[in-house]
Design a protein around this motif. Structure first.
Motif, PDB file in Angstrom:
ATOM      1  N   UNK A 107       7.559  40.984  89.592  1.00  0.00           N
ATOM      2  CA  UNK A 107       6.560  42.060  89.640  1.00  0.00           C
ATOM      3  C   UNK A 107       5.145  41.577  89.326  1.00  0.00           C
ATOM      4  N   UNK A 108       4.950  40.261  89.341  1.00  0.00           N
ATOM      5  CA  UNK A 108       3.641  39.670  89.071  1.00  0.00           C
ATOM      6  C   UNK A 108       3.139  39.016  90.361  1.00  0.00           C
ATOM      7  N   UNK A 109       1.928  39.387  90.784  1.00  0.00           N
ATOM      8  CA  UNK A 109       1.416  38.919  92.072  1.00  0.00           C
ATOM      9  C   UNK A 109      -0.027  38.429  91.928  1.00  0.00           C
ATOM     10  N   UNK A 110      -0.384  37.434  92.742  1.00  0.00           N
ATOM     11  CA  UNK A 110      -1.712  36.832  92.695  1.00  0.00           C
ATOM     12  C   UNK A 110      -2.452  37.121  94.002  1.00  0.00           C
ATOM     13  N   UNK A 111      -3.730  37.505  93.886  1.00  0.00           N
ATOM     14  CA  UNK A 111      -4.535  37.841  95.063  1.00  0.00           C
ATOM     15  C   UNK A 111      -5.935  37.247  94.935  1.00  0.00           C
ATOM     16  N   UNK A 112      -6.635  37.096  96.050  1.00  0.00           N
ATOM     17  CA  UNK A 112      -8.055  36.726  95.975  1.00  0.00           C
ATOM     18  C   UNK A 112      -8.865  37.928  95.475  1.00  0.00           C
ATOM     19  N   UNK A 113     -10.177  37.782  95.410  1.00  0.00           N
ATOM     20  CA  UNK A 113     -11.002  38.852  94.869  1.00  0.00           C
ATOM     21  C   UNK A 113     -10.925  40.108  95.731  1.00  0.00           C
ATOM     22  N   UNK A 114     -11.286  41.240  95.130  1.00  0.00           N
ATOM     23  CA  UNK A 114     -11.219  42.530  95.808  1.00  0.00           C
ATOM     24  C   UNK A 114     -12.369  42.666  96.802  1.00  0.00           C
ATOM     25  N   UNK A 115     -12.038  43.107  97.994  1.00  0.00           N
ATOM     26  CA  UNK A 115     -13.066  43.350  99.013  1.00  0.00           C
ATOM     27  C   UNK A 115     -13.625  44.766  98.881  1.00  0.00           C
ATOM     28  N   UNK A 116     -12.741  45.756  98.693  1.00  0.00           N
ATOM     29  CA  UNK A 116     -13.216  47.129  98.536  1.00  0.00           C
ATOM     30  C   UNK A 116     -12.135  47.999  97.901  1.00  0.00           C
ATOM     31  N   UNK A 117     -12.571  49.128  97.368  1.00  0.00           N
ATOM     32  CA  UNK A 117     -11.680  50.139  96.809  1.00  0.00           C
ATOM     33  C   UNK A 117     -11.796  51.390  97.654  1.00  0.00           C
ATOM     34  N   UNK A 119       1.564  43.477  80.457  1.00  0.00           N
ATOM     35  CA  UNK A 119       1.810  44.633  81.319  1.00  0.00           C
ATOM     36  C   UNK A 119       3.035  44.453  82.211  1.00  0.00           C
ATOM     37  N   UNK A 120       3.322  43.212  82.597  1.00  0.00           N
ATOM     38  CA  UNK A 120       4.423  43.026  83.544  1.00  0.00           C
ATOM     39  C   UNK A 120       5.758  43.446  82.925  1.00  0.00           C
ATOM     40  N   UNK A 121       5.810  43.609  81.587  1.00  0.00           N
ATOM     41  CA  UNK A 121       7.036  44.055  80.930  1.00  0.00           C
ATOM     42  C   UNK A 121       7.234  45.563  81.035  1.00  0.00           C
ATOM     43  N   UNK A 122       6.180  46.320  81.343  1.00  0.00           N
ATOM     44  CA  UNK A 122       6.310  47.787  81.406  1.00  0.00           C
ATOM     45  C   UNK A 122       5.903  48.348  82.766  1.00  0.00           C
ATOM     46  N   UNK A 123       5.004  47.669  83.459  1.00  0.00           N
ATOM     47  CA  UNK A 123       4.507  48.186  84.735  1.00  0.00           C
ATOM     48  C   UNK A 123       5.486  47.894  85.874  1.00  0.00           C
ATOM     49  N   UNK A 124       5.398  48.693  86.930  1.00  0.00           N
ATOM     50  CA  UNK A 124       6.241  48.412  88.096  1.00  0.00           C
ATOM     51  C   UNK A 124       5.756  47.154  88.785  1.00  0.00           C
ATOM     52  N   UNK A 125       4.436  47.035  88.962  1.00  0.00           N
ATOM     53  CA  UNK A 125       3.848  45.846  89.569  1.00  0.00           C
ATOM     54  C   UNK A 125       2.526  45.537  88.881  1.00  0.00           C
ATOM     55  N   UNK A 126       2.232  44.249  88.750  1.00  0.00           N
ATOM     56  CA  UNK A 126       0.938  43.805  88.234  1.00  0.00           C
ATOM     57  C   UNK A 126       0.347  42.839  89.259  1.00  0.00           C
ATOM     58  N   UNK A 127      -0.830  43.167  89.758  1.00  0.00           N
ATOM     59  CA  UNK A 127      -1.509  42.352  90.751  1.00  0.00           C
ATOM     60  C   UNK A 127      -2.765  41.763  90.117  1.00  0.00           C
TER      61      UNK A 127
END
Length: 473
Positions: A252-262, A222-230
């Motif tokens: 455009x590739x980023x690393x995060x901890x788990x999701x808290x909420x949407x 995805x990082x080849x076509x998407x603006x950002x990939x998290x």
């Protein structure tokens, strides 16, 4: 005394076909039920997606996306006596070929051992239940009622078998996390089961949940076509060194901890308080075992995504040997481990091998689970993981069915391949150098063709090979 049984195998993927071959070798009468239009199981690629239920199991059986390539080298990915050689005129001779090449191999295996005439295609198993003997209870004479429906038909057909082997249900039902606000997030959400190609994510902000094999593959694509990939992971410490390197290499590739909420406005809030406004979320969070057709009156259950109880990942003690599972063990060398299981099941059903008593099998299961959960701290859902313990695989095959041990050069090839996967997830399939031990093994079995290196002065130097060149069959 060797006896012949009437056996139903559920699923015509590589594990089901391995079962059919081994059962026939032991003289059993085999019928394989397959819901798709061809053998191949998950490897029968379907470009359609579950657009009506992108987080569920509706419609499409296969979870293969368009760009999938094997994670393990083809030299160790075939059936023991039917190597996965490239085919003359084939599409892909690489060590890690695309999914279509492995699907071709499965069909060739089925044809070579005349298994196709044992397979009922377009036949969905809707019920497998015990046909109790007169007087009730479970005995050595336990048989199984199997009801099936042809594609597009409501009417079912019923047949009784001496034994059933379940060789399906591992990669069909998506497993999803529970996230606050997930049900109210109105933008695109899908499981990797419904992912096929990256095109529709062009210039979008995408959150990929999970960083195991499919998560890494999809994020890097995805990082080849998407603006950002998290990429969201449970623990940053568990991210492989290679994936951390890829994140640092691509802006455009980023690393995060788990999701808290949407949030309804499109925000994805992570556990560290950071957030992004995303267009889509892809859950690369694995699959749950799923056997909606199987009725064992509660004898076999799925607890924390572990099929329980199973002796050596194969037999439920109270229903053995007439019910067995092949393909439940994860993180094993496929199809080698499945072939071992299939041979064991076939030999037990014929009487060539004898299982321990029900009590002994239960004690073995309890001891295995105790070691896994108490000593190693492994969650119950992971107790079916052999975690590429090649010594265990050797001991399993040797002990249960007289299966030959894996050659040392193949073990080294497997470990070097997974080390490369860990360290170089984007390039490991195409950039590798084999050790002398591996090269000699490749040469001894006809996989390696050495080509002389021509120096600038036109003189031939010593033979060399940066990559293995496979011999076609």
């Amino acid at each position: 005394m060797v006896s012949s049984k009437k056996v139903c195998v559920v699923g015509a993927g590589i594990s089901g076909l391995a079962c059919a071959r081994e059962l026939r070798r032991e003289g059993h009468d085999v019928t394989v039920m397959e819901q798709s239009s061809s053998v191949g199981g998950q490897w029968l690629y379907d470009p359609r997606t579950d657009s009506g239920d992108p987080l569920g199991v509706a419609g499409v059986h296969s979870s293969i996306y368009s760009s999938v390539r094997l994670l393990s080298p083809r030299e160790v990915t075939g059936i023991s006596d039917f190597p996965f050689y490239p085919k003359n005129g084939g599409d892909d001779a690489r060590r890690y070929p695309w999914h279509g090449e492995f699907f071709r191999y499965i069909r060739d295996f089925s044809d070579a051992f005349r298994l196709t005439n044992a397979v009922r295609l377009n036949t969905r198993v809707v019920h497998v239940g015990m046909a109790l003997p007169a007087g009730g209870g479970v005995s050595n004479s336990l048989r199984w009622v199997v009801r099936c429906a042809r594609a597009g038909e409501v009417v079912t057909e019923e047949e009784v078998f001496d034994a059933v082997v379940v060789a399906a249900g591992q990669y069909t039902k998506p497993r999803l996390p529970t996230i606050n606000g997930m049900g109210n997030w109105r933008r695109r959400q899908l499981h990797s089961h419904s992912y096929r190609v990256p095109d529709s994510f062009h210039q979008e902000v995408v959150v990929v949940v999970g960083c195991h094999e499919s998560g890494k593959d999809i994020a890097l694509e995805l990082r080849e076509v998407a603006r950002e990939v998290h990429i969201s992971v449970k623990s940053i410490e568990d991210v492989s060194p290679g994936m951390s390197k890829e994140v640092s290499r691509h802006n455009n590739l980023h690393l995060h901890p788990e999701i808290d909420c949407l949030c309804e406005d499109g925000r994805v809030v992570f556990a560290d308080g950071s957030c992004v406004i995303a267009d889509a979320i892809i859950y690369c969070t694995g699959y749950s075992y799923w056997f909606p057709f199987l009725d064992t009156a509660g004898v076999v259950t799925i607890d924390d995504n572990s099929v329980c109880p199973l002796f050596e990942h194969t037999f439920p003690p109270a229903l053995a040997p007439t019910l067995s599972f092949v393909g439940v063990a994860k993180r094993v060398i496929v199809p080698r481990f499945y072939e071992m299981q299939a041979r064991w099941v076939a030999q037990v059903l014929s009487g060539r091998r004898v299982l321990p008593s029900k009590e002994e099998m239960m004690r073995s299961i309890e001891e295995h689970n105790r070691r896994a959960t108490e000593t190693a701290g492994v969650p119950n859902r992971l107790t079916k993981n052999v975690t590429f313990d090649l010594d265990y695989c050797d001991e399993f095959g040797e002990k249960h069915c007289g299966f030959p041990r894996l050659e040392e050069w193949k073990k080294e090839l497997i470990w070097s391949s997974f080390a490369r996967l860990r360290d170089c997830p984007e390039s490991f399939r195409d950039d590798y150098v084999d050790s002398d031990v591996v090269r000699e093994g490749l040469r001894s079995e006809g996989w390696l063709v050495e080509t002389p290196r021509v120096e600038a002065d036109g003189q031939e130097d010593e033979p060399h090979s940066h990559r293995a060149h496979q011999m076609p069959i």
